[in-house]
Design an enzyme around this catalytic site. Structure first.
Site, short mmCIF file in Angstrom:
data_model
loop_
_atom_site.label_atom_id
_atom_site.label_comp_id
_atom_site.label_asym_id
_atom_site.label_seq_id
_atom_site.Cartn_x
_atom_site.Cartn_y
_atom_site.Cartn_z
N HIS A 22 0.85 -1.20 0.00
CA HIS A 22 0.00 0.00 0.00
C HIS A 22 0.88 1.24 0.00
O HIS A 22 1.24 1.78 1.05
CB HIS A 22 -0.92 -0.01 1.23
CG HIS A 22 -2.01 1.01 1.17
ND1 HIS A 22 -3.34 0.66 1.19
CD2 HIS A 22 -1.99 2.36 1.12
CE1 HIS A 22 -4.09 1.75 1.15
NE2 HIS A 22 -3.28 2.80 1.10
N HIS A 24 1.05 4.96 -2.26
CA HIS A 24 0.50 5.84 -3.28
C HIS A 24 1.63 6.60 -3.98
O HIS A 24 2.42 7.28 -3.31
CB HIS A 24 -0.48 6.84 -2.67
CG HIS A 24 -1.74 6.23 -2.14
ND1 HIS A 24 -2.88 6.09 -2.90
CD2 HIS A 24 -2.04 5.73 -0.92
CE1 HIS A 24 -3.84 5.54 -2.17
NE2 HIS A 24 -3.35 5.30 -0.96
N HIS A 207 -10.19 0.92 0.01
CA HIS A 207 -10.02 1.67 1.25
C HIS A 207 -11.33 1.58 2.04
O HIS A 207 -12.38 2.02 1.57
CB HIS A 207 -9.73 3.14 0.94
CG HIS A 207 -8.32 3.42 0.51
ND1 HIS A 207 -7.78 2.95 -0.66
CD2 HIS A 207 -7.33 4.15 1.11
CE1 HIS A 207 -6.53 3.37 -0.77
NE2 HIS A 207 -6.23 4.11 0.29
N GLU A 210 -11.23 3.09 7.56
CA GLU A 210 -10.21 4.06 7.93
C GLU A 210 -10.92 5.26 8.54
O GLU A 210 -10.92 5.46 9.75
CB GLU A 210 -9.39 4.47 6.70
CG GLU A 210 -8.26 5.44 7.00
CD GLU A 210 -7.56 5.93 5.73
OE1 GLU A 210 -6.49 6.55 5.88
OE2 GLU A 210 -8.08 5.72 4.62
N ASP A 288 1.76 3.85 3.01
CA ASP A 288 0.69 4.72 2.52
C ASP A 288 1.27 5.84 1.65
O ASP A 288 1.27 5.75 0.43
CB ASP A 288 -0.14 5.28 3.67
CG ASP A 288 -1.51 5.77 3.22
OD1 ASP A 288 -1.93 5.46 2.08
OD2 ASP A 288 -2.19 6.47 4.01
#
Length: 350
Positions: A22, A24, A207, A210, A288
């Site tokens: 994970h 980005h 997602h 969260e 992330d």
């Protein structure tokens, strides 16, 4: 085996082979590169000293969803040319390789990369695919690419990204990611697109859990047929959602520092990943947005053993679990797992 706070253990974490599920692209840009782009394209940003405050979480800032997301706003202005997009992809992969990441699952949002100059989505995707393949080959790093779209953006945009990704399934794009504001926008309008994506051979990560509750995790598993859950740290709020995730052996892509910085968890010590593991959930450690958070995966592994008190053997299990949950084709996934087990055994005595 050394205790987690022993110097040898810390050194081991730096050289430990790692798996990232994970990360980005848009949250992984080097500050030095941003400074160069800003100068070359006369972008309206402050002096070099002030730029990190715009795009990275700083000490003393509010740890909130709004503040975390605000760091992405200036970043959207930097994608001024195909060469810049190619460069940042190559640098992200180089940085992962330097951190001993053996397999990287890099997700990117085509619309975010295209927006500044109105680039065609198909061309943006091909720029990312070609540069990522080249960089991964040069660095000896295994790679899967995941195209992402947001639930708070138009369904038509998601439809375009899904169709383009399906056309590239098995030849550049390995999965789809549904991201965005889950607190205020439902994922259900995207169910049909996600079903079509799976039929085309793409894997799904969503997602959920969260900024929204455990019901979103259950929805992602039951109604959207997710292979993995991005974050999912609120799953323990509902025992039925926890049981479902355990029964389906769903992998959770947990990002501890990000969860604290975005206000999902009040502190590292209060993070629920230990409870998730105790409940039999398949939770893994990820970054992330490493540039926004000013971390790398070694930092997250260090939190795992020094703050969350996982043993090195337990961390090894989490690394292998991440490899087994990768979106690689079965034969390549098995090859990755076999080589990783050998490498881990050389560094960690169980």
């Amino acid at each position: 085996m050394e205790s987690p706070d022993h110097p040898l253990a810390a050194q081991c974490l730096q050289t430990l082979p790692k798996i990232e599920l994970h990360r980005h692209l848009e949250g992984s840009l080097r500050i030095s590169t941003l400074r160069q782009i800003a100068r070359q394209h006369n972008l309206p940003f402050p002096s070099n000293a002030d730029l990190p405050a715009l795009v990275q979480i700083q000490a003393g800032e509010p740890l909130t969803f709004a503040n975390f997301l605000s760091k992405f706003q200036p970043l959207r202005q930097f994608y001024q040319s195909p060469q810049i997009i190619t460069r940042v992809v190559e640098e992200v992969i180089a940085d992962a390789a330097a951190d001993q990441v053996r397999h990287l699952e890099l997700r990117f949002t085509p619309a975010a990369l295209a927006r500044a100059q109105g680039f065609p989505l198909n061309e943006v995707m091909d720029w990312v695919i070609e540069s990522a393949r080249r960089a991964a080959s040069q660095r000896g790093l295994s790679l899967a690419l995941i195209a992402s779209f947001n639930r708070h953006e138009p369904l038509e945009l998601a439809r375009q990204v899904t169709a383009l990704s399906a056309d590239r399934a098995g030849s550049g794009i390995d999965g789809l990611d549904l991201a965005g504001n889950e607190a205020e926008f439902s994922a259900l309008p995207f169910a049909g697109l996600l079903r079509e994506a799976k039929q085309s051979g793409l894997r799904l990560t969503i997602h959920a859990g969260e900024w929204g509750g455990a019901a979103n995790v259950r929805e992602a598993i039951q109604d959207l047929n997710a292979d993995r859950i991005g974050h999912g740290v609120r799953v323990l709020e509902d025992s039925s959602a926890t049981a479902l995730a355990r029964e389906r052996q769903i992998t959770f892509e947990v990002c501890v520092t990000s969860n604290v910085q975005s206000g999902v968890c009040p502190s590292v010590l209060a993070h629920p990943i230990r409870g998730m593991l105790a409940a039999g959930l398949n939770a893994t450690f990820n970054t992330d947005d490493p540039s926004i958070s000013n971390i790398d995966l070694t930092h997250e592994y260090r939190l795992a053993v020094q703050e969350l008190q996982l043993t090195l053997a337990q961390l090894k299990d989490r690394v292998l679990a991440a490899a087994r949950a990768s979106f690689l084709p079965p034969a390549k996934r098995q090859t990755l797992c076999d080589s990783l087990e050998i490498e881990l055994a050389q560094q960690i005595s169980t």
